[in-house]
Design an enzyme around this catalytic site. Structure first.
Site, PDB file in Angstrom:
ATOM      1  N   VAL A  47       1.422  18.571  22.709  1.00 26.91           N
ATOM      2  CA  VAL A  47       1.569  17.989  21.295  1.00 26.91           C
ATOM      3  C   VAL A  47       0.114  18.507  20.430  1.00 26.91           C
ATOM      4  O   VAL A  47      -1.240  18.569  21.133  1.00 26.91           O
ATOM      5  CB  VAL A  47       1.292  16.294  21.412  1.00 26.91           C
ATOM      6  CG1 VAL A  47       1.086  15.907  19.918  1.00 26.91           C
ATOM      7  CG2 VAL A  47       2.731  15.957  21.983  1.00 26.91           C
ATOM      8  N   GLY A  48       0.335  19.019  19.383  1.00 32.81           N
ATOM      9  CA  GLY A  48      -0.901  19.289  18.817  1.00 32.81           C
ATOM     10  C   GLY A  48      -1.288  18.298  17.744  1.00 32.81           C
ATOM     11  O   GLY A  48      -1.297  17.202  17.806  1.00 32.81           O
ATOM     12  N   ASP A  49      -1.911  18.649  16.723  1.00 29.57           N
ATOM     13  CA  ASP A  49      -3.007  17.973  15.747  1.00 29.57           C
ATOM     14  C   ASP A  49      -1.551  17.144  14.704  1.00 29.57           C
ATOM     15  O   ASP A  49      -1.934  16.164  14.271  1.00 29.57           O
ATOM     16  CB  ASP A  49      -3.753  18.472  14.935  1.00 29.57           C
ATOM     17  CG  ASP A  49      -3.291  19.647  14.228  1.00 29.57           C
ATOM     18  OD1 ASP A  49      -2.416  20.485  14.668  1.00 29.57           O
ATOM     19  OD2 ASP A  49      -4.037  19.861  13.018  1.00 29.57           O
ATOM     20  N   THR A 105       2.213  25.477  10.176  1.00 29.68           N
ATOM     21  CA  THR A 105       2.749  24.092  10.065  1.00 29.68           C
ATOM     22  C   THR A 105       2.664  23.912   8.430  1.00 29.68           C
ATOM     23  O   THR A 105       2.493  24.827   7.975  1.00 29.68           O
ATOM     24  CB  THR A 105       1.281  23.543  10.461  1.00 29.68           C
ATOM     25  OG1 THR A 105       1.286  23.403  11.871  1.00 29.68           O
ATOM     26  CG2 THR A 105       1.473  21.731  10.142  1.00 29.68           C
ATOM     27  N   GLY A 141      -4.369  23.334  16.577  1.00 32.91           N
ATOM     28  CA  GLY A 141      -4.328  22.032  16.674  1.00 32.91           C
ATOM     29  C   GLY A 141      -5.252  21.154  17.690  1.00 32.91           C
ATOM     30  O   GLY A 141      -6.119  20.269  17.439  1.00 32.91           O
ATOM     31  N   THR A 183      -3.900  22.535   9.035  1.00 31.96           N
ATOM     32  CA  THR A 183      -2.920  23.536   9.645  1.00 31.96           C
ATOM     33  C   THR A 183      -3.801  24.487  10.594  1.00 31.96           C
ATOM     34  O   THR A 183      -4.951  24.649  10.233  1.00 31.96           O
ATOM     35  CB  THR A 183      -2.248  24.521   8.761  1.00 31.96           C
ATOM     36  OG1 THR A 183      -2.990  25.228   7.993  1.00 31.96           O
ATOM     37  CG2 THR A 183      -1.259  23.862   7.901  1.00 31.96           C
TER      38      THR A 183
HETATM   39  N1  GLY Z   1      -1.558  22.789  13.903  1.00 33.97           N
HETATM   40  C1  GLY Z   1      -0.245  22.850  14.551  1.00 33.97           C
HETATM   41  C2  GLY Z   1      -0.380  22.897  15.917  1.00 33.97           C
HETATM   42  O1  GLY Z   1      -1.412  23.109  16.509  1.00 33.97           O
HETATM   43  O2  GLY Z   1       0.679  22.266  16.505  1.00 33.97           O
END
Ligand code: GLY
Length: 358
Positions: A234-236, A205, A259, A256
């Site tokens: 969907v991540g963070d 990320t 997530g 990063t």
């Molecule tokens: N930090 C990116 C994800 O987990 O999608």
């Protein structure tokens, strides 16, 4: 406590809380403007080009959000970065799905898109969600239609290189996927544990936050998310308060890494709130990571010493121009531009990586 006393107690507590809130807002808004001569821009380790671009633009008078978005656009459009935008690793069906959010400190506004297909620069679509709608977040097909309506070019985001990586994962019938199965299934404990030491998986990320010499701060996070994820995962990165949080009186933070861990701990918000209560950016990032360690209970995610098998990194800039970064595991770096100079700084860490075997 009788009813009358209880009511008085609740009222007085509420008034005290409200007074405290107003007092702290007043003290924050009257705090001296930072004595900076240059912008301060921080980013994840893959963001050296982003910090340079954003710092140059802020120094030339650009809005901090326009600047950090222009910075991450370089990485979003780069086919060789397989963790962000065009060229990112796809979901388990071989389709690239992108997540991004933005926060504009001066106006306290935010925008976000998730599971967006076919558009190279999800950060720009997130900015338009903020500027051209009354919403904060638009996902999936709706986000694509919104981007189309705003004239974004549609492209196949899957580069040949990323397709070959995905095909290898598929051909090998990897057991490393995100399906846990029933609790009584054989081998159930070993699933869903993608250790960072396995290079075929990435949560990569880019996060970038920028502060102007006049004390304006904004941030952006953008990603193709977890490689070979379940479609629609969907991540963070597009979640306000998880992958990014900006408070114009305190500063900004982003993340990063895994997530799921950042979402559960409201990661970036936790970091910014720690700075609000007096921690330095580095201390605040470590505080956010400790929260993740404390709340990771799944055995499949822990090593033999009870440490997370995954990594998370936080990056932060405070409104007075200090900056920091921290990772669960050692040997990480973040990008920073201060005093007109672009450089990499080591992240603080909680755990020392074991030496590589062989
Ligand atoms: N930090 C990116 C994800 O987990 O999608």
């Amino acid at each position: 406590m009788n009813d009358l006393t209880r009511r008085d107690f609740i009222q007085s507590t509420a008034i005290a809380a409200a007074t405290g809130a107003i007092a702290s807002r007043a003290s924050a808004s009257t705090q001296a403007a930072p004595k900076l001569t240059h912008p301060v821009v921080v980013a994840s380790g893959n963001g050296m080009a982003a910090t340079q671009k954003a710092a140059d633009m802020i120094a030339a008078g650009a809005d901090t959000l326009d600047a950090v978005i222009a910075g991450v656009n370089i990485v979003e459009k780069d086919p060789d970065d397989m963790s962000v935008g065009y060229g990112g690793l796809p979901n388990e069906d071989g389709i690239v799905e992108l997540d991004s959010c933005v926060m504009h400190g001066p106006t306290c506004r935010a925008g976000s898109v998730a599971a967006l297909r076919n558009i190279k620069t999800p950060s720009r679509v997130a900015q338009l969600v903020m500027e051209r709608t009354d919403h904060v977040m638009i996902v999936g097909e709706g986000a694509l239609r919104f981007a189309r309506a705003h004239g974004f070019e549609e492209v196949n985001l899957l580069t040949d290189k990323a397709r070959r990586h995905w095909l290898k994962w598929k051909e090998d019938h990897s057991k490393k996927d995100d399906w846990l199965g029933a609790p009584d299934a054989p081998d159930a404990d070993n699933k869903g544990a993608r250790a960072d030491s396995e290079p075929m998986f990435t949560y990569g990320t880019i996060n970038c936050c920028g502060l102007s010499p006049t004390g304006e701060v904004s941030g952006v996070t953008t990603t193709s998310g977890l490689s070979y994820k379940i479609p629609g995962r969907v991540g963070d990165s597009p979640i306000i308060g998880a992958g990014l949080f900006v408070d114009r009186t305190v500063g900004a933070a982003g993340s990063t890494g895994r997530g799921e861990a950042v979402i559960k701990s409201c990661g970036a918000h936790t970091v910014v709130e720690a700075m609000r209560h007096g921690m330095s950016p580095t201390e605040a990032c470590l505080h956010g990571l400790k929260r993740i360690v404390d709340t990771t209970t799944e055995l499949r995610l822990l090593d033999e010493k009870g440490r997370p098998k995954f990594d998370v990194k936080f990056y932060a800039v405070s409104i007075d121009g200090r900056h920091g970064g921290a990772a669960l595991w050692s040997d990480a770096h973040y990008a920073v531009n201060t005093d007109g100079k672009n450089r990499r700084e080591p992240c603080a860490h909680l755990f020392q990586r074991p030496p590589k075997k062989g």
